[in-house]
Design a protein around this motif. Structure first.
Motif, PDB file in Angstrom:
ATOM      1  N   LEU A 560     -76.243 -20.291  28.548  1.00 25.36           N
ATOM      2  CA  LEU A 560     -76.763 -20.559  27.210  1.00 25.36           C
ATOM      3  C   LEU A 560     -77.375 -19.292  26.606  1.00 25.36           C
ATOM      4  O   LEU A 560     -77.149 -18.981  25.436  1.00 25.36           O
ATOM      5  CB  LEU A 560     -77.797 -21.682  27.259  1.00 25.36           C
ATOM      6  CG  LEU A 560     -77.269 -23.087  27.590  1.00 25.36           C
ATOM      7  CD1 LEU A 560     -78.419 -24.073  27.647  1.00 25.36           C
ATOM      8  CD2 LEU A 560     -76.243 -23.536  26.559  1.00 25.36           C
ATOM      9  N   ARG A 561     -78.157 -18.592  27.407  1.00 21.20           N
ATOM     10  CA  ARG A 561     -78.779 -17.373  26.889  1.00 21.20           C
ATOM     11  C   ARG A 561     -77.720 -16.315  26.582  1.00 21.20           C
ATOM     12  O   ARG A 561     -77.816 -15.597  25.574  1.00 21.20           O
ATOM     13  CB  ARG A 561     -79.797 -16.833  27.889  1.00 21.20           C
ATOM     14  CG  ARG A 561     -80.988 -17.745  28.098  1.00 21.20           C
ATOM     15  CD  ARG A 561     -82.106 -17.060  28.867  1.00 21.20           C
ATOM     16  NE  ARG A 561     -83.175 -17.984  29.173  1.00 21.20           N
ATOM     17  CZ  ARG A 561     -84.104 -18.372  28.307  1.00 21.20           C
ATOM     18  NH1 ARG A 561     -84.060 -17.915  27.067  1.00 21.20           N
ATOM     19  NH2 ARG A 561     -85.056 -19.208  28.670  1.00 21.20           N
ATOM     20  N   LEU A 566     -74.334 -13.163  22.555  1.00 19.88           N
ATOM     21  CA  LEU A 566     -73.041 -12.827  21.959  1.00 19.88           C
ATOM     22  C   LEU A 566     -72.931 -13.350  20.530  1.00 19.88           C
ATOM     23  O   LEU A 566     -72.406 -12.663  19.646  1.00 19.88           O
ATOM     24  CB  LEU A 566     -71.904 -13.386  22.823  1.00 19.88           C
ATOM     25  CG  LEU A 566     -71.749 -12.774  24.212  1.00 19.88           C
ATOM     26  CD1 LEU A 566     -70.556 -13.388  24.938  1.00 19.88           C
ATOM     27  CD2 LEU A 566     -71.577 -11.266  24.132  1.00 19.88           C
ATOM     28  N   ALA A 567     -73.407 -14.561  20.301  1.00 17.13           N
ATOM     29  CA  ALA A 567     -73.331 -15.123  18.956  1.00 17.13           C
ATOM     30  C   ALA A 567     -74.184 -14.314  17.980  1.00 17.13           C
ATOM     31  O   ALA A 567     -73.779 -14.070  16.834  1.00 17.13           O
ATOM     32  CB  ALA A 567     -73.780 -16.577  18.980  1.00 17.13           C
ATOM     33  N   THR A 568     -75.369 -13.884  18.415  1.00 20.70           N
ATOM     34  CA  THR A 568     -76.230 -13.075  17.554  1.00 20.70           C
ATOM     35  C   THR A 568     -75.566 -11.747  17.209  1.00 20.70           C
ATOM     36  O   THR A 568     -75.581 -11.305  16.052  1.00 20.70           O
ATOM     37  CB  THR A 568     -77.584 -12.828  18.240  1.00 20.70           C
ATOM     38  OG1 THR A 568     -78.190 -14.081  18.553  1.00 20.70           O
ATOM     39  CG2 THR A 568     -78.510 -12.033  17.346  1.00 20.70           C
ATOM     40  N   HIS A 572     -74.277 -10.113  13.754  1.00 19.38           N
ATOM     41  CA  HIS A 572     -74.885  -8.827  13.378  1.00 19.38           C
ATOM     42  C   HIS A 572     -74.261  -7.727  14.242  1.00 19.38           C
ATOM     43  O   HIS A 572     -74.942  -7.116  15.069  1.00 19.38           O
ATOM     44  CB  HIS A 572     -76.408  -8.868  13.579  1.00 19.38           C
ATOM     45  CG  HIS A 572     -77.084 -10.000  12.889  1.00 19.38           C
ATOM     46  ND1 HIS A 572     -77.137 -11.271  13.434  1.00 19.38           N
ATOM     47  CD2 HIS A 572     -77.720 -10.079  11.686  1.00 19.38           C
ATOM     48  CE1 HIS A 572     -77.786 -12.076  12.607  1.00 19.38           C
ATOM     49  NE2 HIS A 572     -78.153 -11.378  11.533  1.00 19.38           N
ATOM     50  N   PRO A 573     -72.970  -7.455  14.084  1.00 24.77           N
ATOM     51  CA  PRO A 573     -72.261  -6.526  14.993  1.00 24.77           C
ATOM     52  C   PRO A 573     -72.786  -5.102  14.948  1.00 24.77           C
ATOM     53  O   PRO A 573     -72.558  -4.330  15.882  1.00 24.77           O
ATOM     54  CB  PRO A 573     -70.809  -6.600  14.497  1.00 24.77           C
ATOM     55  CG  PRO A 573     -70.898  -7.099  13.094  1.00 24.77           C
ATOM     56  CD  PRO A 573     -72.083  -8.006  13.037  1.00 24.77           C
ATOM     57  N   GLU A 574     -73.496  -4.743  13.860  1.00 23.18           N
ATOM     58  CA  GLU A 574     -74.021  -3.383  13.785  1.00 23.18           C
ATOM     59  C   GLU A 574     -75.100  -3.122  14.838  1.00 23.18           C
ATOM     60  O   GLU A 574     -75.469  -1.971  15.083  1.00 23.18           O
ATOM     61  CB  GLU A 574     -74.587  -3.105  12.388  1.00 23.18           C
ATOM     62  CG  GLU A 574     -75.692  -4.047  11.947  1.00 23.18           C
ATOM     63  CD  GLU A 574     -75.165  -5.273  11.213  1.00 23.18           C
ATOM     64  OE1 GLU A 574     -75.850  -5.732  10.295  1.00 23.18           O
ATOM     65  OE2 GLU A 574     -74.067  -5.763  11.553  1.00 23.18           O
ATOM     66  N   ALA A 595     -63.689 -12.205  26.204  1.00 23.04           N
ATOM     67  CA  ALA A 595     -62.980 -11.567  25.099  1.00 23.04           C
ATOM     68  C   ALA A 595     -63.935 -11.175  23.980  1.00 23.04           C
ATOM     69  O   ALA A 595     -63.825 -10.080  23.408  1.00 23.04           O
ATOM     70  CB  ALA A 595     -61.894 -12.512  24.571  1.00 23.04           C
ATOM     71  N   LEU A 596     -64.896 -12.049  23.668  1.00 15.57           N
ATOM     72  CA  LEU A 596     -65.862 -11.734  22.618  1.00 15.57           C
ATOM     73  C   LEU A 596     -66.710 -10.526  23.003  1.00 15.57           C
ATOM     74  O   LEU A 596     -66.994  -9.660  22.164  1.00 15.57           O
ATOM     75  CB  LEU A 596     -66.739 -12.958  22.348  1.00 15.57           C
ATOM     76  CG  LEU A 596     -67.783 -12.811  21.228  1.00 15.57           C
ATOM     77  CD1 LEU A 596     -67.116 -12.391  19.927  1.00 15.57           C
ATOM     78  CD2 LEU A 596     -68.556 -14.113  21.046  1.00 15.57           C
TER      79      LEU A 596
END
Length: 739
Positions: A560-561, A566-568, A572-574, A595-596
């Motif tokens: 979960l963490r 990864l979702a964050t 915000h990929p920068e 993959a992500l």
């Protein structure tokens, strides 16, 4: 309690500061340069998020530019573990595999004696250097000049001469007030078996002082001037100062040179090292008259990640190289390797330098082969493999050698490299199998447990099990046994129609046992009773597949963490570049998460491409499913895209919590091992601290910093929030205005 002299020096020699600190911090891979002993991490003393904690592994000191903590390995353990000096020594001694010395009331006297012996060695260095400049050293000077050494080189390496005679240094140093027993303790004089006066150990020899890593003279090496002398080279005997298996010639200058980016070169003798250094190869060392030992190998790796073993181009040189391979294989790991530079036939580095110059030596060093190539040469040179028996013998020998590599990931890569060479040798297309492949086909990083080295557990079945001889696939034999996870690729008997299946025998009936009764041979039991076809259980329902327990390859909380992280970063990929080293270390069993992670790392320089690349490789539907998960949707920085500060804090906190969990599990595992021996208060304290850190990881970061007030109902109220609420109430008028 006073420690025996030399104990702390030996402790520091066996442990690097990075080994000690590395168990408590995560290195910043962008700033750190392990090969140069230059390492950076967030400070463990004031829990910062930036890497301002610096470790100089070569000098053995650390310093934090934030809180200004500084010290060495002992002070680090004292401060971080809240223990005293002796407890810190005991902790580090245990990690180094050293036994604590018994209480010695005369320890201080021995320390003073060690200091006195070091001064005696300095006097001996000056005596031998002076003798080289006298008439007695004329022939030695001529020999050294013939070898290409000028006065500057003689001074740089402090080369001297021990004149012919039995009592030269004894008379010279005792005349200066040096006790005779100090000369004996330093290995400069030796007692006579014939009852005569002690005599000089070194006579008519060119003398090379040997200094330790701190620059202290601890021994000598002497080259005989008489060609008929029984020992061409003679080293000091082992003394209170000198252990030849734990030191290297020219260590300190070589360590300084590697810090400037030079490769570490390991030659055979003193003259090779001196010649290489004078030719510009300053990072050169040599073992002290013995084959390379494990301690010397670890000492080399402390100086350089990949030393180059430069050996003579003859059979003796190759034999020495093969001995190094046997010693090094169990010690190899990522970041610790060797390369081998074999000189031309019949030449050593000094010969090659004088004959062809530094460029020829540099070419040999540039062509140095990795250890796997020399291992292959050792096993195949001057041999033919024209029969199945010889090929099988080669497979077996290589398999046994590769199994010596303890590091699992590295062992996997060694197995692949050897398999490629076997394919070439046998003229086999890539992908063919041999008995070598049968052992290592499922090993390696990310390939599941290694059946040769790891306990596979109840859910792992290797494609090839070297523990038994499996029948060919054309002859299925269910007596061979049912293994968890499958029948080792044997085809099952076609199952009967559902209406013919007895109730209770099916995988989807109550009390079903997979279609079998009786027992099986696979775990030491033999099949009994009639054979029945195997009925696989029904596939899991969509709800079951979506459940946390079913979908989480890692522990649910860890997964979960990790998904939040990864979702964050996806939103915000920068920010990926700020955390790339920690993200690289994250592993997942879920292919989409892997993959992500790879997409985020690959696009760290072009964050605008992340979403398009993720949609192409993973699919929009899967991404939407991840982002719609309840534990993702409630994250503030995901609900409000663009909040970079909140996003950065979220990722930092989640990574810190994962690291705290890993530390807790590591501490717990170590404690379980310690409990099998003897528990003490230090272990209890460590467990308590680890448990406290583990319990804190789920709390709000600022909870411990809040100031609470107690309400009328006994509830705790944050004073800041209460103050803000009171201010709001003060602006509200409760009386009705008149029209």
């Amino acid at each position: 309690m006073s420690l025996a002299p030399g104990f702390l020096d030996e402790l520091r020699n066996r442990l690097t500061l990075s080994d000690v600190v590395g168990k408590k911090v995560m290195w910043d891979k962008r700033k750190s340069q392990p090969g140069k002993g230059d390492l950076w991490a967030p400070c463990p003393f004031h829990h910062e998020k930036t890497a301002s904690f610096h470790v100089d592994d070569r000098k053995g000191f650390y310093y934090c530019f934030g809180c200004h903590e500084k010290g060495d390995a002992l002070s680090f353990v004292q401060k971080l573990d809240n223990v005293g000096f002796m407890e810190a020594v005991e902790i580090l001694a245990g990690e180094a595999g050293m036994e604590m010395p018994a209480k010695d009331p005369k320890a201080q006297e021995k320390i003073d004696r060690r200091t006195q012996l070091t001064k005696v060695m300095d006097e001996a260095v000056r005596f031998f250097r002076l003798q080289l400049k006298t008439n007695a050293g004329r022939e030695a000077r001529a020999y050294l000049a013939k070898r290409g050494l000028d006065d500057a080189a003689l001074d740089r390496f402090e080369i001297g001469f021990a004149p012919q005679g039995w009592d030269n240094i004894r008379n010279a140093l005792t005349g200066k007030g040096v006790p005779l027993d100090h000369l004996l303790a330093c290995g400069l004089s030796r007692t006579s078996d014939k009852g005569r006066e002690p005599y000089d150990v070194f006579r008519n020899r060119i003398m090379f002082p040997i200094r330790d890593g701190r620059g202290r003279a601890i021994a000598f090496g002497g080259r005989a001037m008489d060609p008929n002398d029984n020992a061409k080279y003679l080293n000091s005997p082992e003394t209170e100062l000198f252990d030849k298996s734990r030191n290297l010639y020219n260590l300190r200058p070589a360590r300084e040179a590697t810090g400037k980016g030079k490769p570490l070169i390991v030659a055979e003798g003193y003259m090779d090292v001196i010649a290489l250094s004078e030719a510009g190869f300053h990072a050169s060392v040599a073992p002290l008259g013995t084959a390379v030992t494990e301690s010397q190998l670890n000492l080399m790796w402390r100086v350089s990640e990949e030393p180059i073993i430069a050996l003579d181009g003859d059979k003796a040189g190759l034999r020495a190289a093969y001995r190094v391979i046997d010693l090094a294989l169990p010690l190899l790991e990522a970041g610790k390797s060797l390369r081998f530079a074999i000189m031309p036939e019949g030449k050593d580095p000094d010969d090659l330098l004088r004959a062809e110059g530094p460029k020829a030596v540099q070419k040999v060093l540039d062509d140095a082969m990795p250890m796997v190539d020399l291992l292959w040469r050792q096993e195949t040179e001057d041999k033919t493999f024209d029969s199945p028996e010889r090929r099988a013998a080669l497979d077996k020998s290589l398999r046994e050698r590769v199994k010596l590599v303890r590091d699992r990931s590295l062992r996997h890569h060694y197995a692949l490299a050897v398999r490629d060479r076997l394919d070439t040798l046998y003229g086999r297309t890539s992908g063919g199998t041999s008995s070598f492949d049968m052992t290592f086909s499922n090993t390696g990083y990310g390939a599941g447990p290694d059946p040769q080295f790891d306990d596979p557990g109840p859910s792992y079945a290797p494609a090839f099990d070297p523990g038994y001889d499996a029948p060919p696939p054309s002859a299925p034999d269910y007596d061979h046994g049912y293994e968890p996870g499958g029948f080792n690729s044997y085809a099952p008997v076609p199952e009967p129609a559902p209406q013919q299946r007895p109730v209770g025998q099916s995988g989807n009936q109550n009390g079903g046992s997979g279609g079998f009764t009786g027992s099986f041979k696979g775990k030491g039991r033999r099949y009994k009773g009639p054979r029945r076809p195997w009925d696989p259980p029904e596939p899991p329902s969509p709800t079951a597949k979506a459940s946390l327990l079913a979908s989480g390859g890692e522990a649910p909380e860890v997964r979960l963490r990790a998904e939040v992280i990864l979702a964050t970063l996806f939103c915000h990929p920068e920010l990926t570049e700020d955390f790339d080293s920690q993200i690289e270390d994250m592993t997942f069993t879920d292919a989409n998460l892997t993959a992500l992670r790879d997409i985020l790392l690959a696009c760290r320089d072009r964050p605008a491409d992340v979403k398009d690349e993720a949609a192409r490789r993973i699919g929009s539907a899967r991404l939407e499913s991840l982002m719609a998960s309840r534990h993702i949707a409630v994250v503030p920085c995901i609900r409000s895209p663009g909040a970079l500060d909140i996003a950065r804090t979220t990722v930092s906190e989640e990574l810190a919590k994962l690291e705290a969990m890993r530390g807790w599990h590591a501490e717990l595992k170590e404690a379980e091992e310690d409990l099998q021996e003897e528990a003490d208060e230090a272990m209890t304290w460590r467990l308590g601290q680890a448990a406290r850190a583990r319990s804190d990881i789920g709390r709000r970061t600022d909870e411990s910093e809040m100031d609470f007030a107690v309400g009328k109902n006994g509830a705790l109220i944050d004073k800041d929030e209460r103050s803000a609420f009171d201010s709001l109430l003060s602006t509200i008028r409760f009386d009705k205005g008149r029209k």
